[in-house]
Motif scaffolding. Structure first.
Motif, PDB file in Angstrom:
ATOM      1  N   TYR A   8      42.162 -96.725 -64.344  1.00  0.00           N
ATOM      2  CA  TYR A   8      41.965 -96.542 -62.906  1.00  0.00           C
ATOM      3  C   TYR A   8      40.472 -96.299 -62.661  1.00  0.00           C
ATOM      4  O   TYR A   8      39.751 -95.840 -63.559  1.00  0.00           O
ATOM      5  CB  TYR A   8      42.781 -95.344 -62.390  1.00  0.00           C
ATOM      6  N   ALA A   9      40.005 -96.638 -61.470  1.00  0.00           N
ATOM      7  CA  ALA A   9      38.590 -96.432 -61.153  1.00  0.00           C
ATOM      8  C   ALA A   9      38.402 -96.357 -59.644  1.00  0.00           C
ATOM      9  O   ALA A   9      39.154 -96.959 -58.878  1.00  0.00           O
ATOM     10  CB  ALA A   9      37.750 -97.580 -61.710  1.00  0.00           C
ATOM     11  N   GLN A  10      37.395 -95.597 -59.248  1.00  0.00           N
ATOM     12  CA  GLN A  10      37.000 -95.538 -57.836  1.00  0.00           C
ATOM     13  C   GLN A  10      35.492 -95.305 -57.765  1.00  0.00           C
ATOM     14  O   GLN A  10      34.964 -94.412 -58.407  1.00  0.00           O
ATOM     15  CB  GLN A  10      37.710 -94.404 -57.111  1.00  0.00           C
ATOM     16  N   LEU A  11      34.830 -96.143 -56.990  1.00  0.00           N
ATOM     17  CA  LEU A  11      33.417 -95.945 -56.673  1.00  0.00           C
ATOM     18  C   LEU A  11      33.325 -95.764 -55.169  1.00  0.00           C
ATOM     19  O   LEU A  11      33.857 -96.577 -54.411  1.00  0.00           O
ATOM     20  CB  LEU A  11      32.572 -97.149 -57.097  1.00  0.00           C
ATOM     21  N   TYR A  12      32.664 -94.706 -54.755  1.00  0.00           N
ATOM     22  CA  TYR A  12      32.551 -94.388 -53.332  1.00  0.00           C
ATOM     23  C   TYR A  12      31.083 -94.479 -52.942  1.00  0.00           C
ATOM     24  O   TYR A  12      30.240 -93.735 -53.435  1.00  0.00           O
ATOM     25  CB  TYR A  12      33.092 -92.984 -53.062  1.00  0.00           C
ATOM     26  N   MET A  66      32.474-103.462 -58.073  1.00  0.00           N
ATOM     27  CA  MET A  66      32.593-102.664 -59.277  1.00  0.00           C
ATOM     28  C   MET A  66      33.179-103.571 -60.351  1.00  0.00           C
ATOM     29  O   MET A  66      34.163-104.278 -60.112  1.00  0.00           O
ATOM     30  CB  MET A  66      33.534-101.487 -59.021  1.00  0.00           C
ATOM     31  N   MET A  67      32.578-103.567 -61.533  1.00  0.00           N
ATOM     32  CA  MET A  67      33.034-104.406 -62.627  1.00  0.00           C
ATOM     33  C   MET A  67      33.394-103.527 -63.823  1.00  0.00           C
ATOM     34  O   MET A  67      32.653-102.608 -64.149  1.00  0.00           O
ATOM     35  CB  MET A  67      31.943-105.389 -63.059  1.00  0.00           C
ATOM     36  N   LEU A  68      34.506-103.831 -64.459  1.00  0.00           N
ATOM     37  CA  LEU A  68      34.912-103.146 -65.681  1.00  0.00           C
ATOM     38  C   LEU A  68      34.815-104.164 -66.811  1.00  0.00           C
ATOM     39  O   LEU A  68      35.376-105.261 -66.712  1.00  0.00           O
ATOM     40  CB  LEU A  68      36.348-102.623 -65.565  1.00  0.00           C
ATOM     41  N   TYR A  69      34.063-103.799 -67.850  1.00  0.00           N
ATOM     42  CA  TYR A  69      33.839-104.699 -68.974  1.00  0.00           C
ATOM     43  C   TYR A  69      34.400-104.126 -70.262  1.00  0.00           C
ATOM     44  O   TYR A  69      34.453-102.917 -70.444  1.00  0.00           O
ATOM     45  CB  TYR A  69      32.336-104.943 -69.186  1.00  0.00           C
ATOM     46  N   LYS A  70      34.741-105.069 -71.155  1.00  0.00           N
ATOM     47  CA  LYS A  70      35.127-104.734 -72.517  1.00  0.00           C
ATOM     48  C   LYS A  70      34.090-105.355 -73.430  1.00  0.00           C
ATOM     49  O   LYS A  70      33.753-106.539 -73.275  1.00  0.00           O
ATOM     50  CB  LYS A  70      36.522-105.283 -72.804  1.00  0.00           C
ATOM     51  N   ASN A  71      33.565-104.557 -74.346  1.00  0.00           N
ATOM     52  CA  ASN A  71      32.591-105.039 -75.342  1.00  0.00           C
ATOM     53  C   ASN A  71      31.385-105.723 -74.688  1.00  0.00           C
ATOM     54  O   ASN A  71      30.974-106.804 -75.077  1.00  0.00           O
ATOM     55  CB  ASN A  71      33.267-105.962 -76.354  1.00  0.00           C
ATOM     56  N   PRO A  83      34.697-109.465 -68.961  1.00  0.00           N
ATOM     57  CA  PRO A  83      35.149-108.769 -67.753  1.00  0.00           C
ATOM     58  C   PRO A  83      36.659-108.506 -67.795  1.00  0.00           C
ATOM     59  O   PRO A  83      37.439-109.403 -68.078  1.00  0.00           O
ATOM     60  CB  PRO A  83      34.793-109.724 -66.621  1.00  0.00           C
ATOM     61  N   LEU A  84      37.047-107.263 -67.545  1.00  0.00           N
ATOM     62  CA  LEU A  84      38.462-106.901 -67.447  1.00  0.00           C
ATOM     63  C   LEU A  84      38.917-106.892 -66.001  1.00  0.00           C
ATOM     64  O   LEU A  84      40.033-107.261 -65.695  1.00  0.00           O
ATOM     65  CB  LEU A  84      38.719-105.528 -68.059  1.00  0.00           C
ATOM     66  N   ASN A  85      38.039-106.427 -65.122  1.00  0.00           N
ATOM     67  CA  ASN A  85      38.402-106.354 -63.706  1.00  0.00           C
ATOM     68  C   ASN A  85      37.136-106.359 -62.869  1.00  0.00           C
ATOM     69  O   ASN A  85      36.094-105.879 -63.288  1.00  0.00           O
ATOM     70  CB  ASN A  85      39.216-105.098 -63.426  1.00  0.00           C
ATOM     71  N   ASN A  86      37.265-106.900 -61.671  1.00  0.00           N
ATOM     72  CA  ASN A  86      36.156-106.983 -60.736  1.00  0.00           C
ATOM     73  C   ASN A  86      36.744-106.675 -59.356  1.00  0.00           C
ATOM     74  O   ASN A  86      37.565-107.429 -58.857  1.00  0.00           O
ATOM     75  CB  ASN A  86      35.576-108.400 -60.785  1.00  0.00           C
ATOM     76  N   ALA A  87      36.355-105.565 -58.768  1.00  0.00           N
ATOM     77  CA  ALA A  87      36.878-105.174 -57.456  1.00  0.00           C
ATOM     78  C   ALA A  87      35.756-105.216 -56.433  1.00  0.00           C
ATOM     79  O   ALA A  87      34.679-104.677 -56.665  1.00  0.00           O
ATOM     80  CB  ALA A  87      37.481-103.778 -57.527  1.00  0.00           C
ATOM     81  N   VAL A  88      36.005-105.868 -55.304  1.00  0.00           N
ATOM     82  CA  VAL A  88      34.999-106.010 -54.252  1.00  0.00           C
ATOM     83  C   VAL A  88      35.480-105.252 -53.024  1.00  0.00           C
ATOM     84  O   VAL A  88      36.635-105.335 -52.625  1.00  0.00           O
ATOM     85  CB  VAL A  88      34.775-107.492 -53.895  1.00  0.00           C
ATOM     86  N   VAL A 137      35.613 -98.633 -53.285  1.00  0.00           N
ATOM     87  CA  VAL A 137      36.200 -99.703 -54.083  1.00  0.00           C
ATOM     88  C   VAL A 137      37.026 -99.008 -55.153  1.00  0.00           C
ATOM     89  O   VAL A 137      36.549 -98.078 -55.799  1.00  0.00           O
ATOM     90  CB  VAL A 137      35.123-100.566 -54.758  1.00  0.00           C
ATOM     91  N   ASN A 138      38.277 -99.453 -55.327  1.00  0.00           N
ATOM     92  CA  ASN A 138      39.079 -98.856 -56.394  1.00  0.00           C
ATOM     93  C   ASN A 138      40.072 -99.859 -56.940  1.00  0.00           C
ATOM     94  O   ASN A 138      40.337-100.883 -56.340  1.00  0.00           O
ATOM     95  CB  ASN A 138      39.789 -97.584 -55.925  1.00  0.00           C
ATOM     96  N   PHE A 139      40.584 -99.549 -58.126  1.00  0.00           N
ATOM     97  CA  PHE A 139      41.646-100.348 -58.726  1.00  0.00           C
ATOM     98  C   PHE A 139      42.368 -99.500 -59.752  1.00  0.00           C
ATOM     99  O   PHE A 139      41.878 -98.467 -60.189  1.00  0.00           O
ATOM    100  CB  PHE A 139      41.106-101.635 -59.366  1.00  0.00           C
ATOM    101  N   ALA A 140      43.542 -99.974 -60.124  1.00  0.00           N
ATOM    102  CA  ALA A 140      44.326 -99.330 -61.169  1.00  0.00           C
ATOM    103  C   ALA A 140      45.301-100.364 -61.712  1.00  0.00           C
ATOM    104  O   ALA A 140      46.004-101.014 -60.947  1.00  0.00           O
ATOM    105  CB  ALA A 140      45.085 -98.129 -60.601  1.00  0.00           C
ATOM    106  N   ARG A 141      45.297-100.519 -63.036  1.00  0.00           N
ATOM    107  CA  ARG A 141      46.255-101.444 -63.653  1.00  0.00           C
ATOM    108  C   ARG A 141      46.286-101.264 -65.160  1.00  0.00           C
ATOM    109  O   ARG A 141      45.343-100.736 -65.748  1.00  0.00           O
ATOM    110  CB  ARG A 141      45.958-102.880 -63.277  1.00  0.00           C
ATOM    111  N   PRO A 142      47.371-101.723 -65.795  1.00  0.00           N
ATOM    112  CA  PRO A 142      47.496-101.582 -67.254  1.00  0.00           C
ATOM    113  C   PRO A 142      46.774-102.709 -68.001  1.00  0.00           C
ATOM    114  O   PRO A 142      46.622-103.817 -67.483  1.00  0.00           O
ATOM    115  CB  PRO A 142      49.006-101.667 -67.481  1.00  0.00           C
TER     116      PRO A 142
END
Length: 181
Positions: free
Chosen positions: A107-111, A122-127, A131-136, A143-148
């Motif tokens: 889960y993530a939130q940027l305010y 907001m971008m979530l990266y692996k290694n 890119p694992l996730n990109n939320a606009v 900006v937030n997201f949550a997922r397995p």
């Protein structure tokens, strides 16, 4: 008279004692059925609540915003709080390092504190590069997201933002983390 004896009228419908016993048995039977219905309705509910509850001692890693990196203003540095994560996840500055392969809920939130002209990403990266996730989100706000995700031992996760302003995020409303499922 024909010599046949007729039963007394009192016995035609049964005795009063038999009627009371029959009534008590009907009440007891109905009460038993009601109790069984209640139990059969409650058992699945209790089972679901216990089954879907996160196991005590599950790994949970939560990062609150510390600051933006001096070398790369898009990179965020986190204060990590880890619970029950020894040998599972390690927090290290901007990274969460996966030490045990498995399913994780991220889960993530940027305010954003201020309105800027470009959309907020907001971008979530692996290694570093995957890119694992990109939320606009909008120019202002959250900006937030949550997922397995299925993550492998050795994966290094980090979160970036798309603006290079050092103090554009509200620290107490900006965070990310995961828990092991």
């Amino acid at each position: 008279m024909s010599g046949i004896m007729e039963p007394p009228a009192m016995l035609e419908g049964g005795s009063a004692a038999e009627k009371r016993r029959s009534m008590c048995l009907r009440v007891a039977f109905r009460a038993l059925v009601l109790v069984l219905i209640l139990i059969s309705a409650l058992v699945p509910i209790v089972f679901c609540l216990l089954h879907h509850q996160q196991a005590p001692g599950s790994c949970w890693a939560h990062g609150s915003l510390n600051e933006s990196s001096l070398q790369d203003p898009y990179v965020l540095i986190w204060n990590w709080e880890l619970r029950h994560c020894k040998g599972i996840v390690q927090g290290q500055g901007q990274y969460l390092i996966i030490q045990q392969t498995g399913k994780y809920f991220i889960y993530a939130q940027l305010y954003r504190k201020e309105t800027l002209k470009e959309p907020f990403t907001m971008m979530l990266y692996k290694n570093k590069i995957i890119p694992l996730n990109n939320a606009v989100g909008p120019e202002n706000g959250t900006v937030n997201f949550a997922r397995p995700f299925l993550l492998q031992k050795g994966d290094r996760l980090h979160c970036k933002k798309n603006d290079k302003k050092k103090y554009s995020l509200l620290e107490n409303q900006t965070y990310w983390g995961l828990f092991k499922m």
